[in-house]
Design an enzyme around this catalytic site. Sequence first.
Site, PDB file in Angstrom:
ATOM      1  N   PHE A 154      45.525  42.836  77.439  1.00 14.90           N
ATOM      2  CA  PHE A 154      47.000  42.308  77.270  1.00 14.90           C
ATOM      3  C   PHE A 154      47.460  41.290  76.264  1.00 14.90           C
ATOM      4  O   PHE A 154      47.973  40.556  75.499  1.00 14.90           O
ATOM      5  CB  PHE A 154      48.027  41.547  78.426  1.00 14.90           C
ATOM      6  CG  PHE A 154      47.389  39.942  78.807  1.00 14.90           C
ATOM      7  CD1 PHE A 154      47.695  39.259  78.327  1.00 14.90           C
ATOM      8  CD2 PHE A 154      45.680  40.018  80.012  1.00 14.90           C
ATOM      9  CE1 PHE A 154      46.535  37.925  78.869  1.00 14.90           C
ATOM     10  CE2 PHE A 154      45.677  39.290  79.511  1.00 14.90           C
ATOM     11  CZ  PHE A 154      46.045  38.059  79.518  1.00 14.90           C
ATOM     12  N   LYS A 178      46.574  53.017  73.886  1.00 14.61           N
ATOM     13  CA  LYS A 178      46.437  52.730  74.879  1.00 14.61           C
ATOM     14  C   LYS A 178      46.940  51.017  75.103  1.00 14.61           C
ATOM     15  O   LYS A 178      46.124  50.374  75.495  1.00 14.61           O
ATOM     16  CB  LYS A 178      45.939  53.363  76.537  1.00 14.61           C
ATOM     17  CG  LYS A 178      46.537  53.402  77.407  1.00 14.61           C
ATOM     18  CD  LYS A 178      47.225  52.819  78.054  1.00 14.61           C
ATOM     19  CE  LYS A 178      46.242  51.599  79.120  1.00 14.61           C
ATOM     20  NZ  LYS A 178      46.983  50.649  79.866  1.00 14.61           N
ATOM     21  N   GLU A 181      49.231  47.387  79.529  1.00 18.24           N
ATOM     22  CA  GLU A 181      51.433  47.954  79.777  1.00 18.24           C
ATOM     23  C   GLU A 181      52.253  46.378  80.774  1.00 18.24           C
ATOM     24  O   GLU A 181      53.100  46.340  81.192  1.00 18.24           O
ATOM     25  CB  GLU A 181      50.907  48.491  82.159  1.00 18.24           C
ATOM     26  CG  GLU A 181      50.221  47.767  82.400  1.00 18.24           C
ATOM     27  CD  GLU A 181      48.793  48.142  82.691  1.00 18.24           C
ATOM     28  OE1 GLU A 181      48.028  47.663  81.237  1.00 18.24           O
ATOM     29  OE2 GLU A 181      47.940  47.743  83.928  1.00 18.24           O
ATOM     30  N   SER A 231      38.822  42.922  80.254  1.00 22.07           N
ATOM     31  CA  SER A 231      37.245  42.579  81.234  1.00 22.07           C
ATOM     32  C   SER A 231      36.533  43.058  81.271  1.00 22.07           C
ATOM     33  O   SER A 231      36.133  43.747  81.399  1.00 22.07           O
ATOM     34  CB  SER A 231      38.306  42.199  82.806  1.00 22.07           C
ATOM     35  OG  SER A 231      38.615  43.880  83.080  1.00 22.07           O
ATOM     36  N   CYS A 286      39.509  35.894  74.858  1.00 24.24           N
ATOM     37  CA  CYS A 286      38.048  35.945  74.643  1.00 24.24           C
ATOM     38  C   CYS A 286      37.367  34.718  74.166  1.00 24.24           C
ATOM     39  O   CYS A 286      36.309  34.844  74.429  1.00 24.24           O
ATOM     40  CB  CYS A 286      38.238  37.505  74.402  1.00 24.24           C
ATOM     41  SG  CYS A 286      38.116  37.832  72.368  1.00 24.24           S
ATOM     42  N   GLU A 386      35.723  33.354  84.737  1.00 16.75           N
ATOM     43  CA  GLU A 386      36.172  33.669  83.612  1.00 16.75           C
ATOM     44  C   GLU A 386      37.880  33.280  83.840  1.00 16.75           C
ATOM     45  O   GLU A 386      38.328  34.064  84.696  1.00 16.75           O
ATOM     46  CB  GLU A 386      36.075  35.111  82.357  1.00 16.75           C
ATOM     47  CG  GLU A 386      37.345  34.903  81.190  1.00 16.75           C
ATOM     48  CD  GLU A 386      37.157  36.210  80.490  1.00 16.75           C
ATOM     49  OE1 GLU A 386      37.117  37.250  81.758  1.00 16.75           O
ATOM     50  OE2 GLU A 386      37.684  35.923  79.941  1.00 16.75           O
TER      51      GLU A 386
END
Length: 501
Positions: A154, A178, A181, A231, A286, A386
Amino acid sequence: MAGTTKQTINHWAAGAEFAGTSGRFGDVTDPATGAVTAQVTYASVEDADQIVGAAAKAFPGWRDTSLTKRVQVLFRFRELLNERRDEVAAIITAEHGKVLSDAAGEVNRGQEVVEFACGIPHLLKGGFTENASTGVDVHSVRQPLGVVGIISPFNFPIMVPLWFTPIAIAAGNAVVLKPSEKDPGAALWMAKLWQEAGLPDGIFNVLNGDKVAVDALLGHDQVKSISFVGSTPIAKYVYETATAKGKRVQALGGAKNHMLVLPDADLDLAADQAVNAGYGSAGERCMAISAVVAVGGIGDELVDKIKERTEKLRTGDGRRGADMGPLVTQQARERVTGYIDAGQQAGATLVVDGRDVTPDADGSGFFVGPTLFDHVSPDMAIYTDEIFGPVLSIVRVESYQDAVELINKNPYGNGTAIFTNDGGAARRFQNEIEVGMIGINVPIPVPMAYYSFGGWKSSLFGDTHAHGVEGVHFFTRGKVITSRWLDPSHGGINLGFPQNA
Ligand code: NAD
């Protein structure tokens, strides 16, 4: 859901929106207001099969399209992206929450990969050896894989898809993306842009959804490779599942990035950079800095300087000129505030508390203000996990060696930075630190498109980094051709193993 007037974000297959038949949807929210703004379609296995099928059908024609024509599409796509950056930045801010300038910056960094991919004819050139053996020539080519799957997180709704998509397409593959969402709007926007740029239908497709969609891609026989970013636990799962199916996989995972500050560094500049890299995009990067490692006796002074800057940051709706926007969902907000609670309970010093921030926003968005902890020790959850939010931890250590040991012990190895004016120390650091991307007085060392992006250890599964030459290799297969044009001197029977002469 059916019956509402909300926008529906559909799949994109064979050059058109595709609603699918699953009857499953997810909410897309505006994180700054908390309002549900759209429904995204979640694919069933059958929907995924249709989308992959559309890509597989389009692939042979694109593979055989001349490089000149393929590259013309890339150049047109680059021009359109450049002209219409603000359009997609607005979509990103509305679904992700990051401030508009940051969203536009993400588009810029993605565009760099498109520009790199415009040079694909040079990158795809093979080698040629004349007379490798008497009258025998050898040459090599690189060919596309077929249908390639890209699964994105995301936090960079357009930049991460653009790490892979332009190179995959330029090399002659057909893509099924993909997207997350949580903020799928940018992917559908990009599909329309590819079409406008002249890409044949079926070469870029969007498969929306959750684990069902991901698993369908991982298990599909016609999908030849998977590029995943997300992740660490999911990256590991994706890597293990897809490699077991014989696919080529690059799976980029999570991170915990340290910024080491040596006593000789300019502490004002270091504090500026710690704040920029810790709180930019609300820490949902990240490559965000989450632990500042203060070496020697500089802890108090550095903390004061970071605190002063942190307290001045404006948190609010990313469309209103704030420095920092909200977190992506209410669930993410609760997760981050849970870590702040845990840090306090574990005995870290809470220097700036973001839990009680008053944002410049309407409604009930998912805000947490910038948060600063001092005296964080390596056993605390705010250090080990994290957090993926605007929480910066200061860890104090005695020496450079202690700092290096701390960083090298960490299971993640995505990015790290050293702040110093001592060239020898910086040189030593880059040599002995076990991390994939290193900044010397640069807090977020994201490589340019013509280098490759990727971490070490639990930050990357597979051995191929994203974009750059490694990206070109990932999306192509090598072939070597040995040839000769027979003449009478080649005649005769000889069952021995072919040898050079
Ligand atoms: P995520 O792992 O939750 O989701 C990533 C993708 O996996 C999404 O498309 C999602 O739909 C899918 N997914 C989620 N759960 C799944 C499951 N159980 N099975 C199969 N698929 C599943 O990650 P996120 O929250 O979207 O993104 C944030 C994470 O991504 C952070 O850990 C961050 O460090 C990481 N990230 C890493 C890099 C990098 O380059 N290493 C870059 C960006 C983000």
